[in-house]
Design a protein around this motif. Structure first.
Motif, PDB file in Angstrom:
ATOM      1  N   GLY A 167       0.810  -1.223   0.000  1.00 56.24           N
ATOM      2  CA  GLY A 167       0.000   0.000   0.000  1.00 56.24           C
ATOM      3  C   GLY A 167       0.839   1.266   0.000  1.00 56.24           C
ATOM      4  O   GLY A 167       0.316   2.367   0.155  1.00 56.24           O
ATOM      5  N   LEU A 168       2.143   1.128  -0.193  1.00 57.44           N
ATOM      6  CA  LEU A 168       3.043   2.288  -0.222  1.00 57.44           C
ATOM      7  C   LEU A 168       3.571   2.500  -1.644  1.00 57.44           C
ATOM      8  O   LEU A 168       3.596   1.563  -2.443  1.00 57.44           O
ATOM      9  CB  LEU A 168       4.260   2.027   0.681  1.00 57.44           C
ATOM     10  CG  LEU A 168       4.033   1.979   2.185  1.00 57.44           C
ATOM     11  CD1 LEU A 168       5.308   1.478   2.884  1.00 57.44           C
ATOM     12  CD2 LEU A 168       3.647   3.356   2.713  1.00 57.44           C
ATOM     13  N   PRO A 169       4.035   3.722  -1.958  1.00 59.21           N
ATOM     14  CA  PRO A 169       4.780   3.899  -3.210  1.00 59.21           C
ATOM     15  C   PRO A 169       5.980   2.949  -3.191  1.00 59.21           C
ATOM     16  O   PRO A 169       6.553   2.701  -2.124  1.00 59.21           O
ATOM     17  CB  PRO A 169       5.252   5.352  -3.169  1.00 59.21           C
ATOM     18  CG  PRO A 169       4.503   6.012  -2.078  1.00 59.21           C
ATOM     19  CD  PRO A 169       3.984   4.955  -1.157  1.00 59.21           C
ATOM     20  N   ALA A 170       6.339   2.423  -4.350  1.00 64.67           N
ATOM     21  CA  ALA A 170       7.379   1.391  -4.356  1.00 64.67           C
ATOM     22  C   ALA A 170       8.476   1.688  -5.365  1.00 64.67           C
ATOM     23  O   ALA A 170       8.228   2.151  -6.481  1.00 64.67           O
ATOM     24  CB  ALA A 170       6.761   0.037  -4.667  1.00 64.67           C
ATOM     25  N   LEU A 171       9.701   1.382  -4.935  1.00 61.38           N
ATOM     26  CA  LEU A 171      10.881   1.494  -5.792  1.00 61.38           C
ATOM     27  C   LEU A 171      11.414   0.092  -6.036  1.00 61.38           C
ATOM     28  O   LEU A 171      11.559  -0.687  -5.087  1.00 61.38           O
ATOM     29  CB  LEU A 171      11.955   2.334  -5.073  1.00 61.38           C
ATOM     30  CG  LEU A 171      13.295   2.482  -5.789  1.00 61.38           C
ATOM     31  CD1 LEU A 171      13.137   3.311  -7.064  1.00 61.38           C
ATOM     32  CD2 LEU A 171      14.333   3.134  -4.857  1.00 61.38           C
ATOM     33  N   ALA A 172      11.669  -0.227  -7.307  1.00 59.01           N
ATOM     34  CA  ALA A 172      12.291  -1.519  -7.617  1.00 59.01           C
ATOM     35  C   ALA A 172      13.597  -1.287  -8.351  1.00 59.01           C
ATOM     36  O   ALA A 172      13.768  -0.271  -9.028  1.00 59.01           O
ATOM     37  CB  ALA A 172      11.360  -2.369  -8.477  1.00 59.01           C
ATOM     38  N   ASP A 173      14.497  -2.231  -8.180  1.00 53.36           N
ATOM     39  CA  ASP A 173      15.795  -2.222  -8.857  1.00 53.36           C
ATOM     40  C   ASP A 173      15.910  -3.539  -9.598  1.00 53.36           C
ATOM     41  O   ASP A 173      15.888  -4.599  -8.981  1.00 53.36           O
ATOM     42  CB  ASP A 173      16.886  -2.092  -7.781  1.00 53.36           C
ATOM     43  CG  ASP A 173      18.319  -2.334  -8.283  1.00 53.36           C
ATOM     44  OD1 ASP A 173      18.551  -3.308  -9.031  1.00 53.36           O
ATOM     45  OD2 ASP A 173      19.205  -1.565  -7.877  1.00 53.36           O
ATOM     46  N   ASP A 174      15.957  -3.482 -10.922  1.00 57.26           N
ATOM     47  CA  ASP A 174      16.302  -4.702 -11.650  1.00 57.26           C
ATOM     48  C   ASP A 174      17.656  -4.463 -12.289  1.00 57.26           C
ATOM     49  O   ASP A 174      17.866  -3.465 -12.975  1.00 57.26           O
ATOM     50  CB  ASP A 174      15.259  -5.091 -12.696  1.00 57.26           C
ATOM     51  CG  ASP A 174      15.408  -6.577 -13.046  1.00 57.26           C
ATOM     52  OD1 ASP A 174      15.294  -7.421 -12.131  1.00 57.26           O
ATOM     53  OD2 ASP A 174      15.673  -6.902 -14.218  1.00 57.26           O
ATOM     54  N   SER A 175      18.568  -5.357 -12.011  1.00 54.86           N
ATOM     55  CA  SER A 175      19.937  -5.124 -12.436  1.00 54.86           C
ATOM     56  C   SER A 175      20.578  -6.430 -12.859  1.00 54.86           C
ATOM     57  O   SER A 175      19.990  -7.507 -12.716  1.00 54.86           O
ATOM     58  CB  SER A 175      20.724  -4.444 -11.310  1.00 54.86           C
ATOM     59  OG  SER A 175      20.451  -5.045 -10.057  1.00 54.86           O
ATOM     60  N   GLY A 176      21.775  -6.326 -13.378  1.00 55.46           N
ATOM     61  CA  GLY A 176      22.471  -7.535 -13.805  1.00 55.46           C
ATOM     62  C   GLY A 176      23.757  -7.194 -14.518  1.00 55.46           C
ATOM     63  O   GLY A 176      24.110  -6.021 -14.668  1.00 55.46           O
ATOM     64  N   LEU A 177      24.415  -8.238 -14.944  1.00 55.92           N
ATOM     65  CA  LEU A 177      25.722  -8.116 -15.575  1.00 55.92           C
ATOM     66  C   LEU A 177      25.620  -8.621 -17.012  1.00 55.92           C
ATOM     67  O   LEU A 177      25.192  -9.757 -17.242  1.00 55.92           O
ATOM     68  CB  LEU A 177      26.726  -8.971 -14.789  1.00 55.92           C
ATOM     69  CG  LEU A 177      28.163  -8.951 -15.266  1.00 55.92           C
ATOM     70  CD1 LEU A 177      28.778  -7.551 -15.056  1.00 55.92           C
ATOM     71  CD2 LEU A 177      28.980  -9.992 -14.506  1.00 55.92           C
ATOM     72  N   ALA A 178      25.983  -7.771 -17.972  1.00 54.10           N
ATOM     73  CA  ALA A 178      25.947  -8.158 -19.386  1.00 54.10           C
ATOM     74  C   ALA A 178      27.386  -8.309 -19.880  1.00 54.10           C
ATOM     75  O   ALA A 178      28.146  -7.338 -19.900  1.00 54.10           O
ATOM     76  CB  ALA A 178      25.216  -7.098 -20.200  1.00 54.10           C
ATOM     77  N   VAL A 179      27.754  -9.516 -20.257  1.00 49.32           N
ATOM     78  CA  VAL A 179      29.142  -9.807 -20.644  1.00 49.32           C
ATOM     79  C   VAL A 179      29.223  -9.883 -22.172  1.00 49.32           C
ATOM     80  O   VAL A 179      28.492 -10.656 -22.805  1.00 49.32           O
ATOM     81  CB  VAL A 179      29.596 -11.146 -20.010  1.00 49.32           C
ATOM     82  CG1 VAL A 179      31.014 -11.489 -20.434  1.00 49.32           C
ATOM     83  CG2 VAL A 179      29.488 -11.062 -18.486  1.00 49.32           C
ATOM     84  N   ASP A 180      30.110  -9.074 -22.751  1.00 46.02           N
ATOM     85  CA  ASP A 180      30.196  -8.968 -24.216  1.00 46.02           C
ATOM     86  C   ASP A 180      30.433 -10.335 -24.866  1.00 46.02           C
ATOM     87  O   ASP A 180      29.749 -10.693 -25.827  1.00 46.02           O
ATOM     88  CB  ASP A 180      31.341  -8.015 -24.614  1.00 46.02           C
ATOM     89  CG  ASP A 180      31.117  -6.601 -24.102  1.00 46.02           C
ATOM     90  OD1 ASP A 180      29.960  -6.268 -23.754  1.00 46.02           O
ATOM     91  OD2 ASP A 180      32.104  -5.834 -24.018  1.00 46.02           O
TER      92      ASP A 180
END
Ligand SMILES: O=P(O)(O)OP(=O)(O)OP(=O)(O)OC[C@H]1O[C@@H](n2cnc3c(O)ncnc32)[C@H](O)[C@@H]1O
Ligand SMILES: [Mg+2]
Length: 197
Positions: free
Chosen positions: A63-76
């Motif tokens: 019921g609160l405003p929400a912050l999400a973090d989607d992250s990761g490592l991209a290897v060439d």
């Protein structure tokens, strides 16, 4: 929007610590773990989709405003893998297994071909059905080391060589990582969008 309290749509303690340090005292981040231990399935095909999905889920539960973090490592060398699948690279066996699998995948690959970037997308929703999520991204370019080094941070930090400091990101102090990381860059943009200091 009351931004003194936000729920962080993440079960990753490392992210909570870093994001709270970046936001300072003006905004209190409450972990979604206070409300639910159930992690939503990350079914999106992009960091953006997964960030929005996690933010909506957390806003709905808390019921609160929400912050999400989607992250990761991209290897060439791996065509951008593990990318959005970074957390699940070694089938959910955790950070050490992920790192071991990555080292194995890059065995005998020379330095010049070990380029990689950390990616972070932050999504902020004011409520679960918010039609206009705020999205901010940050990239951090580096290289994958041949062996783990350093004790700070989390995840792939011991394998990520930071050219601007000539150390692994797990050898940076937490304060220094929080100044230059992919997450720091995304958070700078978010702060601007929200007119936070
Ligand atoms: O989804 P939540 O609950 O937020 O937590 P998570 O750990 O599953 O997070 P992601 O789905 O966004 O997956 C991110 C993956 O990328 C890694 N990662 C992200 N940021 C990192 C950083 O700053 N340093 C090291 N590894 C990082 C992290 O360890 C995970 O394996
Ligand atoms: Mg996840």
């Amino acid at each position: 929007m009351n931004l003194t309290q936000l729920v962080l749509a993440s079960h990753n303690a490392g992210k909570l610590k870093e994001l709270q340090a970046m936001l300072g005292e003006a905004v209190q981040l409450r972990s979604i773990g206070e409300f639910s231990q159930v992690e939503p399935e990350e079914t999106g095909l992009s960091f953006v989709e997964n960030a929005i999905l996690k933010a909506r889920n957390a806003a709905r539960i808390s019921g609160l405003p929400a912050l999400a973090d989607d992250s990761g490592l991209a290897v060439d060398f791996l065509g951008g893998a593990p990318g959005i699948y970074s957390a699940r690279y070694a089938d959910g066996k955790g950070d050490a297994a992920n790192n071991a699998k990555l080292l194995d995948a890059l065995k005998d690959v020379p330095d010049a071909m070990r380029g990689a970037q950390f990616v972070c997308v932050l999504a902020l929703v004011r409520h679960a059905d918010d039609p206009l999520p705020i999205l901010c991204e940050g990239l951090w370019h580096g290289r994958i080391l041949h062996a783990a080094s350093g004790e700070h941070g989390f995840g792939y930090d011991p394998l990520f060589w930071v050219p601007e400091r000539n150390v692994s990101s797990a050898e940076l102090s937490p304060a220094d990582k929080n100044r230059i990381s992919h997450r720091a860059r995304a958070m700078d943009l978010l702060r601007q969008r929200l007119s936070l200091k």
